[in-house]
Scaffold this motif. Structure first.
Motif, PDB file in Angstrom:
ATOM      1  N   ASN A 224     -33.234 -19.948  -4.828  1.00 53.88           N
ATOM      2  CA  ASN A 224     -32.138 -20.914  -4.961  1.00 53.88           C
ATOM      3  C   ASN A 224     -32.358 -21.847  -6.154  1.00 53.88           C
ATOM      4  O   ASN A 224     -32.414 -23.075  -6.017  1.00 53.88           O
ATOM      5  CB  ASN A 224     -31.979 -21.738  -3.681  1.00 53.88           C
ATOM      6  CG  ASN A 224     -31.550 -20.888  -2.506  1.00 53.88           C
ATOM      7  OD1 ASN A 224     -30.676 -20.027  -2.647  1.00 53.88           O
ATOM      8  ND2 ASN A 224     -32.154 -21.120  -1.341  1.00 53.88           N
ATOM      9  N   THR A 226     -31.932 -24.152  -9.269  1.00 57.17           N
ATOM     10  CA  THR A 226     -30.902 -25.114  -9.676  1.00 57.17           C
ATOM     11  C   THR A 226     -30.390 -24.746 -11.069  1.00 57.17           C
ATOM     12  O   THR A 226     -31.010 -23.965 -11.802  1.00 57.17           O
ATOM     13  CB  THR A 226     -31.470 -26.531  -9.714  1.00 57.17           C
ATOM     14  OG1 THR A 226     -32.476 -26.601 -10.757  1.00 57.17           O
ATOM     15  CG2 THR A 226     -32.103 -26.909  -8.382  1.00 57.17           C
ATOM     16  N   ASP A 227     -29.257 -25.332 -11.438  1.00 53.96           N
ATOM     17  CA  ASP A 227     -28.732 -25.100 -12.779  1.00 53.96           C
ATOM     18  C   ASP A 227     -29.720 -25.577 -13.846  1.00 53.96           C
ATOM     19  O   ASP A 227     -29.822 -24.986 -14.920  1.00 53.96           O
ATOM     20  CB  ASP A 227     -27.390 -25.822 -12.958  1.00 53.96           C
ATOM     21  CG  ASP A 227     -26.252 -25.086 -12.274  1.00 53.96           C
ATOM     22  OD1 ASP A 227     -26.512 -24.052 -11.643  1.00 53.96           O
ATOM     23  OD2 ASP A 227     -25.098 -25.556 -12.388  1.00 53.96           O
ATOM     24  N   GLU A 228     -30.453 -26.658 -13.539  1.00 53.54           N
ATOM     25  CA  GLU A 228     -31.440 -27.162 -14.501  1.00 53.54           C
ATOM     26  C   GLU A 228     -32.567 -26.160 -14.701  1.00 53.54           C
ATOM     27  O   GLU A 228     -33.025 -25.933 -15.829  1.00 53.54           O
ATOM     28  CB  GLU A 228     -32.003 -28.497 -14.012  1.00 53.54           C
ATOM     29  CG  GLU A 228     -33.018 -29.139 -14.948  1.00 53.54           C
ATOM     30  CD  GLU A 228     -32.433 -29.578 -16.285  1.00 53.54           C
ATOM     31  OE1 GLU A 228     -33.236 -29.868 -17.200  1.00 53.54           O
ATOM     32  OE2 GLU A 228     -31.201 -29.616 -16.419  1.00 53.54           O
ATOM     33  N   GLN A 229     -33.019 -25.534 -13.618  1.00 54.41           N
ATOM     34  CA  GLN A 229     -34.053 -24.501 -13.754  1.00 54.41           C
ATOM     35  C   GLN A 229     -33.531 -23.292 -14.521  1.00 54.41           C
ATOM     36  O   GLN A 229     -34.220 -22.746 -15.382  1.00 54.41           O
ATOM     37  CB  GLN A 229     -34.539 -24.077 -12.362  1.00 54.41           C
ATOM     38  CG  GLN A 229     -35.373 -25.120 -11.652  1.00 54.41           C
ATOM     39  CD  GLN A 229     -35.710 -24.716 -10.224  1.00 54.41           C
ATOM     40  OE1 GLN A 229     -34.821 -24.339  -9.444  1.00 54.41           O
ATOM     41  NE2 GLN A 229     -36.986 -24.781  -9.875  1.00 54.41           N
TER      42      GLN A 229
END
Length: 428
Positions: A224, A226-229
């Protein structure tokens, strides 16, 4: 290329010399002799690792012993937890997620994308109309990464993305980005963030997507992310996966311009094996000369010119004791010019890569793709890409770099040419 013997300046003047010309500084340090050379940079215990056995110990060592060190906060901030800057369990997790995209069978499936986009680039060129190989190849490899790993067409955006990456790389030379240049950093980062953000949004919006690429693997994982990852991983691929092949191709045509006999050898091989057709992966075993030329280019002009490591505790490497926090430079640029392992090191000689000569050298006398737990995941991707692109381009065009074009090495994240690499294409 010669380097003057070192003097005994203060730490401040040493640091200024390093920032002014890090390649010359490290080469002068290596000229002192020794396998682990102290550097007086005012940053505490700092060394140049100057022997393959010690390079091997550091690169193959446990992640509990060393962590990556970049000399600037800007790169980790930009790449978040990306593969290039991550460490520990987070780094291992991201490698496991990304690894399947670089398995041999998948890489072979990328070949048609590589040659098709290179062929299109060649069709755009006009005889006698000047182009800059640095930006042309940067755009080409950007488009390849976008199509192969993210299933997006970046053809119309490659120039803007390449310019943004260039501005960021230049700024990364600063330990701290000056306020006067902050707006350039912010603008370049915004350009990349907008492109990457759009890629992520469009893929998330598609839901059950039929693409079987790296981005799908990251999105479909149980982690899952994140967009930052995701942004950090995509940015890492843009910087590490695209840029390295582009600069290797640029330096290849520079060296071939200075060694016309080697250019003739390559053309003869391409004509014999390919006869004018686009290369396939099945052709690679027969393109033996090309597979010797490219490693020699990366010996002289390694795309990643230095690697930094920081000791996480007191440790011994070889016969040397390092304190906790000790900083290490491992420089492919320096190591690849070590006359103990590469006689006449400044001479361009693809025959160094015969099986016999390779076997006679220590493994870590040559490490353009790092090694150990941080070995570049895209090594096989890049190696195949380099040969396929070289064969595609050289069968159509002769790209001759004028003898009077100034060459000044620009060691930023990668080893670029400060004044680009302009040529006027001539049809074969």
């Amino acid at each position: 290329m010669s380097f003057d013997p070192p003097k005994q300046p203060s730490p401040d003047s040493e640091l200024m010399a390093f920032r002014r010309d890090p390649l010359a500084f490290l080469m002068r340090a290596a000229g002192q002799g020794g396998d682990l050379i102290p550097l007086n940079l005012g940053m505490g215990e700092t060394y140049l690792v100057n022997h393959p056995d010690l390079v091997r110990e550091v690169l193959l060592g446990s992640e509990t012993d060393f962590e990556p060190w970049f000399g600037t906060n800007a790169l980790p901030q930009l790449l978040a937890s990306g593969l290039l800057v991550g460490h520990g369990e987070g780094h291992r997790k991201m490698r496991r997620l990304a690894q399947p995209a670089f398995h041999r069978q998948r890489i072979e499936g990328y070949a048609a994308i590589m040659t098709e986009l290179a062929d299109r680039m060649c069709d755009r060129w006009q005889e006698g109309v000047e182009i800059d190989l640095a930006s042309e190849f940067g755009g080409l490899t950007m488009a390849i990464v976008g199509k192969a790993l993210f299933s997006v067409d970046l053809t119309d955006e490659t120039k803007e993305i390449y310019q943004a990456l260039t501005e960021l790389q230049v700024l990364f030379q600063r330990t701290i980005i000056p306020q006067a240049e902050q707006e350039y950093y912010d603008r370049a980062r915004q350009t990349l963030d907008q492109t990457i953000g759009r890629i992520i949004r469009e893929r998330r919006a598609n839901g059950a997507d039929s693409s079987d690429d790296l981005l799908s693997m990251l999105l479909d994982s149980a982690e899952n992310l994140t967009d930052e990852q995701l942004r950090g991983e995509i940015m890492t691929i843009f910087i590490a996966g695209q840029e390295t092949t582009a600069v290797v191709l640029m330096w290849t045509f520079y060296l071939l311009s200075r060694h016309p006999g080697e250019e003739e050898n390559l053309i003869a091989e391409f004509q014999r094996v390919l006869g004018g057709k686009l290369p396939l992966t099945a052709d690679l075993p027969q393109l033996t000369r090309a597979s010797m030329v490219l490693p020699e280019v990366m010996r002289l002009y390694p795309p990643v010119w230095t690697l930094g490591r920081k000791a996480l505790h007191g440790i011994r490497i070889g016969q040397f004791s390092l304190g906790s926090g000790a900083l290490l430079f491992l420089s492919p640029f320096v190591s690849h010019r070590d006359p103990r392992f590469f006689p006449n090191p400044e001479h361009f000689d693809p025959d160094r890569w015969s099986d016999e000569q390779k076997a006679a050298r220590p493994r870590f006398s040559y490490f353009p793709f790092s090694g150990g737990p941080r070995q570049c995941l895209g090594e096989n991707f890049a190696s195949m890409e380099g040969v396929l692109l070289l064969a595609t381009i050289m069968q159509k065009w002769r790209l001759f770099v004028a003898p009077d074009h100034p060459i000044q090495l620009q060691p930023i994240i990668t080893l670029r040419s400060k004044f680009g690499m302009p040529v006027k294409p001539v049809r074969r």
